[in-house]
Write an enzyme that holds these catalytic residues in place. Structure first.
Site, PDB file in Angstrom:
ATOM      1  N   LYS A 146       0.873  -1.207  -0.183  1.00  0.00           N
ATOM      2  CA  LYS A 146      -0.102   0.042   0.049  1.00  0.00           C
ATOM      3  C   LYS A 146       0.805   1.417   0.044  1.00  0.00           C
ATOM      4  CE  LYS A 146      -3.977  -2.001   0.272  1.00  0.00           C
ATOM      5  NZ  LYS A 146      -5.132  -1.837  -0.857  1.00  0.00           N
ATOM      6  N   ASP A 220      -9.129  -0.583  -9.973  1.00  0.00           N
ATOM      7  CA  ASP A 220      -9.912  -1.159  -8.690  1.00  0.00           C
ATOM      8  C   ASP A 220     -11.120  -0.219  -8.447  1.00  0.00           C
ATOM      9  OD1 ASP A 220     -10.938  -2.323  -6.450  1.00  0.00           O
ATOM     10  OD2 ASP A 220      -9.057  -1.932  -5.390  1.00  0.00           O
ATOM     11  N   LYS A 242     -13.947  -7.843  -7.374  1.00  0.00           N
ATOM     12  CA  LYS A 242     -14.140  -7.883  -5.849  1.00  0.00           C
ATOM     13  C   LYS A 242     -15.685  -8.065  -5.921  1.00  0.00           C
ATOM     14  CE  LYS A 242     -10.579  -4.858  -4.028  1.00  0.00           C
ATOM     15  NZ  LYS A 242     -10.240  -3.742  -3.261  1.00  0.00           N
TER      16      LYS A 242
END
Length: 323
Positions: A146, A220, A242
């Protein structure tokens, strides 16, 4: 149908560019028919305007239709994409599998369900802290870092030194400007980074069209359902699928098929949650270029029974857990 929210403590803290959290607050839906029951777990995400309360309310609004026999296909019209639909959709998949006496992966048209290797996430921190975490995880085949602020190059360099053999994925969570990406991408390529995830803000990533990045870019936050695929195909080489974004496995399977038809690579991703949330995503992970289903590894404890992790390898779920 019954629904409840649960809290699962994270081991330490999970920190990204938008902030840190110390627990996973999840919603679990259970649908019963006779002696059979199906379960689905979802994570309400504030970035997408969700809260535990709003997700519980969405599921409650769909209760009558679900208890009257609404199918997974019906849910695509009944509920918007998001965590609420994911919980119910995955519960219906699990219930169907239990009623049919067949594994969910077979119902999804797969010939088998293989183990997969997952990324392991290193939270945003100082270069020294991230290097220490990477050193402890240096035997894992892929680390996901991250980033999102001054010192990003130092962070990646420190991790690369600490884990010289691991493949690296870098996740900015929308925190970079286009100028920063242009400067960092060649440096990340030098450090053998394999993927840069969501560098720019969703809705503000048109600058990526025509940009020849030396490292593959992955959408994302910019991708939820098939509706965003065409734009993503012009800007990215990979999409992070996701279930909490797609609103369940049903839409996720359709999205993956269309994404591959457009030439996009797949990352099977997750929120921080228990093995119950990861289990249906194992179907998406089959054949994916990247797998990031390490949610349970970041928790202080997991659901029992949970998935079996052997290092970074995830074994297929037992039917007792899901599917």
């Amino acid at each position: 149908m019954t629904v409840q929210d649960e809290r699962w403590p994270i081991a330490g803290a999970f920190t990204i560019a938008r902030g840190a959290k110390t627990e996973a607050h999840v919603v679990v839906a259970e649908v019963r028919q006779g002696e059979a029951r199906g379960r689905g777990e979802a994570v309400p995400y504030a970035r997408y305007g969700e809260s535990v309360e709003s997700v519980l309310a969405e599921i409650e609004a769909a209760r009558a239709a679900v208890e009257a026999g609404a199918t997974r296909i019906d849910l695509l019209e009944l509920m918007p994409a998001g965590a609420a639909r994911n919980a119910v959709d995955c519960a219906l998949w699990d219930l169907e599998a239990k009623l049919a006496g067949e594994p969910a992966w077979r119902l999804a048209g797969r010939e088998r369900l293989d183990p997969v290797k997952t990324c392991y996430t290193i939270s945003l921190g100082t270069p020294e802290a991230m290097a220490e975490a990477a050193r402890a995880a240096a035997r894992r085949p892929m680390l996901k870092l991250k980033i999102g602020g001054p010192g990003d190059l130092d962070r990646v360099e420190a991790v690369r030194t600490a884990a010289p053999k691991s493949r690296l994925v870098v996740d900015a969570n929308e925190a970079l400007s286009f100028a920063e990406l242009q400067a960092l991408a060649p440096e990340f390529a030098r450090l053998d980074v394999k993927l840069i995830e969501q560098p720019l803000k969703a809705g503000e990533d048109e600058a990526l069209e025509g940009f020849e990045s030396p490292v593959m870019l992955c959408a994302d936050e910019s991708l939820h359902t098939r509706a965003e695929l065409a734009a993503c195909a012009r800007r990215y080489g990979c999409v992070n699928v996701k279930l909490d974004k797609t609103g369940g496995l049903t839409e996720a399977l359709a999205l993956c098929a269309e994404a591959r038809a457009l030439g996009l690579e797949i990352m099977a991703g997750c929120m921080v949650a228990t093995s119950l949330a990861m289990a249906p995503a194992m179907i998406i992970a089959q054949g994916a270029r990247f797998v990031d289903l390490d949610g349970p590894l970041l928790l202080a404890r997991d659901r029992e029974p949970g998935l079996t992790f052997v290092g970074s390898m995830i074994e297929p779920p037992t039917s007792e857990l899901w599917g």
